[in-house]
Write a protein that holds these residues in place. Structure first.
Motif, mmCIF file in Angstrom:
data_model
loop_
_atom_site.group_PDB
_atom_site.id
_atom_site.type_symbol
_atom_site.label_atom_id
_atom_site.label_comp_id
_atom_site.label_asym_id
_atom_site.label_seq_id
_atom_site.Cartn_x
_atom_site.Cartn_y
_atom_site.Cartn_z
ATOM 1 N N TRP A 9 51.191 56.022 42.920
ATOM 2 C CA TRP A 9 49.903 55.455 42.532
ATOM 3 C C TRP A 9 48.833 56.533 42.409
ATOM 4 C CZ3 TRP A 9 48.703 49.861 44.476
ATOM 5 C CH2 TRP A 9 49.833 49.061 44.221
ATOM 6 N N GLN A 19 45.550 57.821 37.910
ATOM 7 C CA GLN A 19 44.294 58.244 37.313
ATOM 8 C C GLN A 19 44.504 59.429 36.379
ATOM 9 O OE1 GLN A 19 40.926 56.733 38.022
ATOM 10 N NE2 GLN A 19 40.905 57.699 35.995
ATOM 11 N N THR A 37 48.442 43.438 44.500
ATOM 12 C CA THR A 37 47.734 44.686 44.790
ATOM 13 C C THR A 37 47.798 45.635 43.597
ATOM 14 O OG1 THR A 37 49.668 45.789 45.797
ATOM 15 C CG2 THR A 37 48.266 44.454 47.241
ATOM 16 N N ASP A 68 45.235 44.435 40.907
ATOM 17 C CA ASP A 68 43.861 44.832 41.225
ATOM 18 C C ASP A 68 43.655 46.337 41.010
ATOM 19 O OD1 ASP A 68 43.177 42.245 41.897
ATOM 20 O OD2 ASP A 68 43.581 42.528 44.045
ATOM 21 N N PHE A 69 44.642 47.115 41.424
ATOM 22 C CA PHE A 69 44.567 48.565 41.254
ATOM 23 C C PHE A 69 44.441 48.932 39.774
ATOM 24 C CE2 PHE A 69 47.079 52.583 40.737
ATOM 25 C CZ PHE A 69 46.190 53.445 41.358
ATOM 26 N N ASP A 112 43.492 46.943 37.307
ATOM 27 C CA ASP A 112 42.254 46.395 36.753
ATOM 28 C C ASP A 112 41.080 47.331 37.057
ATOM 29 O OD1 ASP A 112 40.978 44.313 35.300
ATOM 30 O OD2 ASP A 112 40.187 43.485 37.160
ATOM 31 N N ASP A 113 41.083 47.918 38.242
ATOM 32 C CA ASP A 113 40.036 48.878 38.599
ATOM 33 C C ASP A 113 40.115 50.141 37.736
ATOM 34 O OD1 ASP A 113 39.031 47.198 40.542
ATOM 35 O OD2 ASP A 113 40.072 48.191 42.209
ATOM 36 N N LEU A 114 41.303 50.470 37.276
ATOM 37 C CA LEU A 114 41.479 51.628 36.390
ATOM 38 C C LEU A 114 41.069 51.324 34.945
ATOM 39 C CD1 LEU A 114 44.909 53.060 37.615
ATOM 40 C CD2 LEU A 114 42.679 54.175 37.797
ATOM 41 N N GLY A 115 40.799 50.056 34.658
ATOM 42 C CA GLY A 115 40.350 49.675 33.322
ATOM 43 C C GLY A 115 41.451 49.519 32.302
ATOM 44 N N LYS A 133 42.734 37.826 34.974
ATOM 45 C CA LYS A 133 41.925 39.016 34.683
ATOM 46 C C LYS A 133 41.368 38.986 33.261
ATOM 47 C CE LYS A 133 42.616 40.834 38.728
ATOM 48 N NZ LYS A 133 41.515 40.984 39.706
#
Length: 368
Positions: free
Chosen positions: A97, A101, A122, A125-126, A128-131, A154
């Motif tokens: 993980w 990025q 999880t 969500d991870f 989705d936070d990265l776009g 989402k």
């Protein structure tokens, strides 16, 4: 059946996908980084160079996807990964993980779309936070309806792969996605064999699935060449997903059934050529045929004819080239009267003749 928005087309990261669009080619990185971030970054570059539209990764850890158990049901006893436990396999194959990025940044810098398959909430969500611009549900997760619903919540485009899912399970997965708010959905026909023989694919299923479930369809292809994937385009597939590796003999979890960069380049080229060849319904003359009209047959005068003469069979023939009236009009021409002087070897046109004046002949007959 009234098409849904999905059947009309979807959009991922600014790229339209659907009827009237070239096939969307996804290079699946999967485990082919073989534990090396630099290899993963190089695979992104190779996908760009090959002309792929997107590159996809998988987001899980061994502990989010299985249990660290040595019990018999957790043992893999056949196939590529025989001798490992599920936990061992996914510990070997997962994409860390903390690489994500760097991978997403590199993909953006190279101008290629990257998204992923999450395997639990999880991971959703991870990502989705990265776009991420879209989510993919892997074949074996197509029966995980809570996961599908959470991904759908989402509000991003979804791709669901259907390997091993039967008709009822596919219907349930689609209903779960749509019921949880998914508006943009593509369902991929898939055979979860690694590799899978082409005969197992039964691509007719893909077209049935499109009609039965009113969805856009595509192909997640695990065959070892491009033939099946290219054929899917002719059957209306809008997405092709194939695994990408630097070296098919590299020894990684998925290397042996993946495409090397040159193969992916050929797939991108040939799939788009196939899409262009399928085209649209068109019975008109094609641009490539226009110069060949001289090789069609048409009616031509074989001799000089004066104005006002009756055209007889020896005056006209069906010959090449095809610039005159079609041969089917021969009976109209024979027995008609020329309206102008005509030189031999001239194409027959409608303005060159008229029907005989039968009215005046009838009047003369009535006077006698």
């Amino acid at each position: 059946m009234t098409p849904t928005k999905a059947r009309v087309g979807i959009n991922i990261d600014g790229r339209s996908i659907g009827p009237g669009c070239p096939p969307y080619i996804i290079a699946e990185l999967s485990a082919n980084h073989n534990g090396d971030l630099n290899t993963a970054l190089l695979l992104v570059d190779k996908a760009v160079d090959a002309g792929a539209d997107a590159i996809k990764i998988q987001t899980y850890t061994a502990d989010t996807i299985t249990l660290p158990s040595d019990e018999p049901e957790f043992q893999i006893t056949s196939g590529l990964w025989a001798g490992r436990t599920l936990h061992d396999l996914y510990e070997w194959a997962h994409t860390p993980w903390d690489w994500h990025q760097a991978l997403f940044d590199h993909a953006r810098a190279r101008g290629i779309t990257m998204f992923s398959s999450p395997f639990d909430a999880t991971a959703v969500d991870f990502l989705d936070d990265l776009g991420v611009p879209a989510f993919k549900i892997a074949s074996f997760e197509a029966i995980d309806l809570p996961l599908i619903r959470y991904v759908a919540s989402k509000g991003k485009p979804m791709i669901i792969s259907t390997g091993m899912a039967d008709q009822d399970e596919i219907a349930e997965a689609i209903a779960a996605a749509r019921g949880a708010g998914c508006k943009d959905l593509v369902v991929l026909h898939c055979v979860s064999g690694y590799p899978a023989p082409p005969a197992d694919y039964n691509l007719a299923t893909m077209t049935d699935m499109a009609a039965r479930f009113d969805v856009l369809t595509g192909l997640s292809d695990h065959t070892i060449d491009n033939t099946t994937a290219i054929a899917s385009v002719a059957l209306g597939g809008v997405i092709i997903e194939k695994h990408l590796t630097l070296d098919r003999t590299g020894g990684g979890p998925d290397d042996s059934f993946s495409l090397e960069p040159g193969d992916l380049m050929a797939l991108c080229r040939d799939a788009r050529t196939t899409w262009e060849a399928v085209g649209r319904i068109d019975y008109g003359r094609r641009s490539s045929e226009r110069e060949n009209v001289k090789f069609r047959r048409s009616l031509y005068f074989t001799q000089d004819v004066n104005i006002g003469e009756t055209i007889t069979p020896d005056m006209v023939r069906s010959v090449r080239p095809g610039y005159g009236l079609a041969p089917k009009h021969l009976d109209e021409v024979i027995g008609s009267i020329t309206t102008q002087a005509i030189h031999k070897h001239t194409a027959v046109r409608r303005d060159m003749f008229a029907a005989p004046d039968t009215t005046s002949s009838a009047s003369e007959g009535n006077k006698t």
